[in-house]
Design a protein around this motif. Sequence first.
Motif, PDB file in Angstrom:
ATOM      1  N   ALA A 268       0.826  -1.210   0.000  1.00 41.66           N
ATOM      2  CA  ALA A 268       0.000   0.000   0.000  1.00 41.66           C
ATOM      3  C   ALA A 268       0.859   1.258   0.000  1.00 41.66           C
ATOM      4  CB  ALA A 268      -0.942   0.004   1.200  1.00 41.66           C
ATOM      5  N   VAL A 269       1.994   1.213   0.686  1.00 41.21           N
ATOM      6  CA  VAL A 269       2.888   2.375   0.727  1.00 41.21           C
ATOM      7  C   VAL A 269       3.727   2.449  -0.542  1.00 41.21           C
ATOM      8  CG1 VAL A 269       4.868   3.395   1.915  1.00 41.21           C
ATOM      9  CG2 VAL A 269       2.940   2.507   3.242  1.00 41.21           C
ATOM     10  N   GLU A 270       4.376   1.357  -0.882  1.00 40.85           N
ATOM     11  CA  GLU A 270       5.284   1.360  -2.035  1.00 40.85           C
ATOM     12  C   GLU A 270       4.542   1.496  -3.358  1.00 40.85           C
ATOM     13  OE1 GLU A 270       7.491  -2.225  -1.387  1.00 40.85           O
ATOM     14  OE2 GLU A 270       8.399  -1.419   0.440  1.00 40.85           O
ATOM     15  N   GLY A 271       3.306   1.021  -3.417  1.00 38.96           N
ATOM     16  CA  GLY A 271       2.522   1.117  -4.643  1.00 38.96           C
ATOM     17  C   GLY A 271       1.709   2.392  -4.740  1.00 38.96           C
ATOM     18  N   ASP A 272       1.910   3.308  -3.815  1.00 42.22           N
ATOM     19  CA  ASP A 272       1.241   4.617  -3.785  1.00 42.22           C
ATOM     20  C   ASP A 272      -0.253   4.547  -3.504  1.00 42.22           C
ATOM     21  OD1 ASP A 272       3.645   5.954  -4.239  1.00 42.22           O
ATOM     22  OD2 ASP A 272       3.396   5.870  -6.411  1.00 42.22           O
ATOM     23  N   GLN A 273      -0.766   3.381  -3.117  1.00 38.54           N
ATOM     24  CA  GLN A 273      -2.189   3.278  -2.807  1.00 38.54           C
ATOM     25  C   GLN A 273      -2.556   4.115  -1.588  1.00 38.54           C
ATOM     26  OE1 GLN A 273      -2.210  -0.984  -2.512  1.00 38.54           O
ATOM     27  NE2 GLN A 273      -3.260  -1.203  -4.462  1.00 38.54           N
ATOM     28  N   LEU A 274      -1.746   4.020  -0.538  1.00 33.52           N
ATOM     29  CA  LEU A 274      -2.032   4.790   0.673  1.00 33.52           C
ATOM     30  C   LEU A 274      -1.958   6.283   0.393  1.00 33.52           C
ATOM     31  CD1 LEU A 274      -2.714   4.786   3.671  1.00 33.52           C
ATOM     32  CD2 LEU A 274      -0.256   4.669   4.150  1.00 33.52           C
ATOM     33  N   GLU A 275      -0.938   6.706  -0.317  1.00 35.02           N
ATOM     34  CA  GLU A 275      -0.803   8.127  -0.656  1.00 35.02           C
ATOM     35  C   GLU A 275      -2.011   8.616  -1.450  1.00 35.02           C
ATOM     36  OE1 GLU A 275       2.151  11.064  -3.190  1.00 35.02           O
ATOM     37  OE2 GLU A 275       2.880   9.099  -2.582  1.00 35.02           O
ATOM     38  N   SER A 276      -2.428   7.838  -2.426  1.00 37.24           N
ATOM     39  CA  SER A 276      -3.578   8.233  -3.248  1.00 37.24           C
ATOM     40  C   SER A 276      -4.850   8.304  -2.422  1.00 37.24           C
ATOM     41  CB  SER A 276      -3.766   7.235  -4.393  1.00 37.24           C
ATOM     42  OG  SER A 276      -2.712   7.333  -5.314  1.00 37.24           O
ATOM     43  N   ALA A 277      -5.074   7.311  -1.558  1.00 42.38           N
ATOM     44  CA  ALA A 277      -6.284   7.297  -0.729  1.00 42.38           C
ATOM     45  C   ALA A 277      -6.305   8.479   0.227  1.00 42.38           C
ATOM     46  CB  ALA A 277      -6.381   5.976   0.031  1.00 42.38           C
ATOM     47  N   LEU A 278      -5.164   8.797   0.811  1.00 46.69           N
ATOM     48  CA  LEU A 278      -5.098   9.948   1.713  1.00 46.69           C
ATOM     49  C   LEU A 278      -5.321  11.247   0.956  1.00 46.69           C
ATOM     50  CD1 LEU A 278      -2.155   8.862   4.036  1.00 46.69           C
ATOM     51  CD2 LEU A 278      -4.608   8.879   4.579  1.00 46.69           C
TER      52      LEU A 278
ATOM     53  N   THR B  79      -8.928  16.148  -0.247  1.00 50.43           N
ATOM     54  CA  THR B  79      -9.374  17.189  -1.160  1.00 50.43           C
ATOM     55  C   THR B  79     -10.363  16.628  -2.179  1.00 50.43           C
ATOM     56  OG1 THR B  79      -8.669  18.906  -2.692  1.00 50.43           O
ATOM     57  CG2 THR B  79      -7.444  16.863  -2.766  1.00 50.43           C
ATOM     58  N   ALA B  80     -11.236  17.465  -2.631  1.00 52.56           N
ATOM     59  CA  ALA B  80     -12.205  17.046  -3.643  1.00 52.56           C
ATOM     60  C   ALA B  80     -11.864  17.630  -5.008  1.00 52.56           C
ATOM     61  CB  ALA B  80     -13.614  17.465  -3.250  1.00 52.56           C
ATOM     62  N   GLU B  81     -11.363  18.854  -5.017  1.00 53.48           N
ATOM     63  CA  GLU B  81     -11.032  19.513  -6.281  1.00 53.48           C
ATOM     64  C   GLU B  81      -9.521  19.642  -6.421  1.00 53.48           C
ATOM     65  OE1 GLU B  81     -13.182  21.340  -4.089  1.00 53.48           O
ATOM     66  OE2 GLU B  81     -14.941  20.416  -4.966  1.00 53.48           O
ATOM     67  N   GLY B  82      -9.064  19.634  -7.649  1.00 46.68           N
ATOM     68  CA  GLY B  82      -7.650  19.848  -7.904  1.00 46.68           C
ATOM     69  C   GLY B  82      -6.777  18.703  -7.434  1.00 46.68           C
ATOM     70  N   LEU B  83      -7.353  17.503  -7.337  1.00 48.24           N
ATOM     71  CA  LEU B  83      -6.609  16.355  -6.835  1.00 48.24           C
ATOM     72  C   LEU B  83      -5.510  15.931  -7.791  1.00 48.24           C
ATOM     73  CD1 LEU B  83      -6.408  14.249  -4.589  1.00 48.24           C
ATOM     74  CD2 LEU B  83      -8.093  12.889  -5.803  1.00 48.24           C
ATOM     75  N   ALA B  84      -5.763  16.009  -9.067  1.00 51.61           N
ATOM     76  CA  ALA B  84      -4.766  15.606 -10.062  1.00 51.61           C
ATOM     77  C   ALA B  84      -4.837  16.581 -11.241  1.00 51.61           C
ATOM     78  CB  ALA B  84      -5.042  14.181 -10.524  1.00 51.61           C
ATOM     79  N   PRO B  85      -3.697  16.830 -11.871  1.00 45.22           N
ATOM     80  CA  PRO B  85      -3.667  17.830 -12.948  1.00 45.22           C
ATOM     81  C   PRO B  85      -4.374  17.398 -14.222  1.00 45.22           C
ATOM     82  CG  PRO B  85      -1.521  16.787 -12.705  1.00 45.22           C
ATOM     83  CD  PRO B  85      -2.382  16.282 -11.581  1.00 45.22           C
TER      84      PRO B  85
ATOM     85  N   GLY C 159      -6.826  14.009 -16.347  1.00 46.13           N
ATOM     86  CA  GLY C 159      -7.719  12.864 -16.189  1.00 46.13           C
ATOM     87  C   GLY C 159      -6.992  11.560 -15.933  1.00 46.13           C
ATOM     88  N   GLU C 160      -5.859  11.362 -16.590  1.00 46.50           N
ATOM     89  CA  GLU C 160      -5.108  10.116 -16.397  1.00 46.50           C
ATOM     90  C   GLU C 160      -4.585  10.020 -14.971  1.00 46.50           C
ATOM     91  OE1 GLU C 160      -3.830   6.429 -16.911  1.00 46.50           O
ATOM     92  OE2 GLU C 160      -5.060   7.524 -18.344  1.00 46.50           O
ATOM     93  N   SER C 161      -4.036  11.110 -14.446  1.00 46.17           N
ATOM     94  CA  SER C 161      -3.546  11.113 -13.064  1.00 46.17           C
ATOM     95  C   SER C 161      -4.687  10.884 -12.085  1.00 46.17           C
ATOM     96  CB  SER C 161      -2.850  12.437 -12.739  1.00 46.17           C
ATOM     97  OG  SER C 161      -1.714  12.605 -13.537  1.00 46.17           O
ATOM     98  N   LEU C 162      -5.819  11.497 -12.347  1.00 48.73           N
ATOM     99  CA  LEU C 162      -6.989  11.314 -11.495  1.00 48.73           C
ATOM    100  C   LEU C 162      -7.468   9.865 -11.535  1.00 48.73           C
ATOM    101  CD1 LEU C 162      -9.007  12.553  -9.561  1.00 48.73           C
ATOM    102  CD2 LEU C 162     -10.383  13.230 -11.546  1.00 48.73           C
ATOM    103  N   ALA C 163      -7.398   9.243 -12.714  1.00 48.74           N
ATOM    104  CA  ALA C 163      -7.792   7.836 -12.838  1.00 48.74           C
ATOM    105  C   ALA C 163      -6.872   6.941 -12.009  1.00 48.74           C
ATOM    106  CB  ALA C 163      -7.778   7.408 -14.305  1.00 48.74           C
ATOM    107  N   VAL C 164      -5.592   7.244 -11.982  1.00 54.22           N
ATOM    108  CA  VAL C 164      -4.640   6.463 -11.180  1.00 54.22           C
ATOM    109  C   VAL C 164      -4.950   6.619  -9.694  1.00 54.22           C
ATOM    110  CG1 VAL C 164      -2.211   6.253 -10.497  1.00 54.22           C
ATOM    111  CG2 VAL C 164      -2.817   6.452 -12.917  1.00 54.22           C
ATOM    112  N   VAL C 165      -5.179   7.843  -9.254  1.00 56.61           N
ATOM    113  CA  VAL C 165      -5.533   8.088  -7.855  1.00 56.61           C
ATOM    114  C   VAL C 165      -6.808   7.335  -7.499  1.00 56.61           C
ATOM    115  CG1 VAL C 165      -6.325   9.856  -6.215  1.00 56.61           C
ATOM    116  CG2 VAL C 165      -4.328  10.295  -7.664  1.00 56.61           C
ATOM    117  N   THR C 166      -7.777   7.373  -8.389  1.00 53.39           N
ATOM    118  CA  THR C 166      -9.047   6.683  -8.158  1.00 53.39           C
ATOM    119  C   THR C 166      -8.838   5.176  -8.077  1.00 53.39           C
ATOM    120  OG1 THR C 166     -10.191   8.442  -9.336  1.00 53.39           O
ATOM    121  CG2 THR C 166     -11.398   6.388  -9.021  1.00 53.39           C
TER     122      THR C 166
END
Length: 119
Positions: free
Chosen positions: A30-40, A45-51, A53-60
């Motif tokens: 979860a830490v090394e794969g950035d899952q925890l970072e993305s979930a946190l 934040t709700a807006e401006g989470l990713a610059p 659509g692709e980055s937002l899809a990864v975070v999602t």
Amino acid sequence: MTVRVTKIAGHKAEITWTTADDPRGYLAVAVEGDQLESALAALGTAEGLAPDGESLAVVTRHTKELAQLLDRRAAVLVVQLRDEHQMSWPQIANRVLGDPDRHSTVRRMYDSGRRHLGH
């Protein structure tokens, strides 16, 4: 359990654990794969989470993967409450869901947890 989240000055925290705390490697992944970072980030934040659509899809995707893992782990913990601590369905429902009448929900969690455990 010795997983620790230590609040540091301001808006900083440090997470520490040992290999004994993470025998299956879920925390490390979860830490090394950035899952925890993305979930946190998604929590914070709700807006401006990713610059874009692709980055937002990864975070999602990372947030959803971690949520699914946590759901599975919660189901396994319900098995432990029932089998090892002999809690009744209403007791588990009250402690886990805050409502003793939701015992059918914790029974479904129990069944799911048993499947994840291979029973």
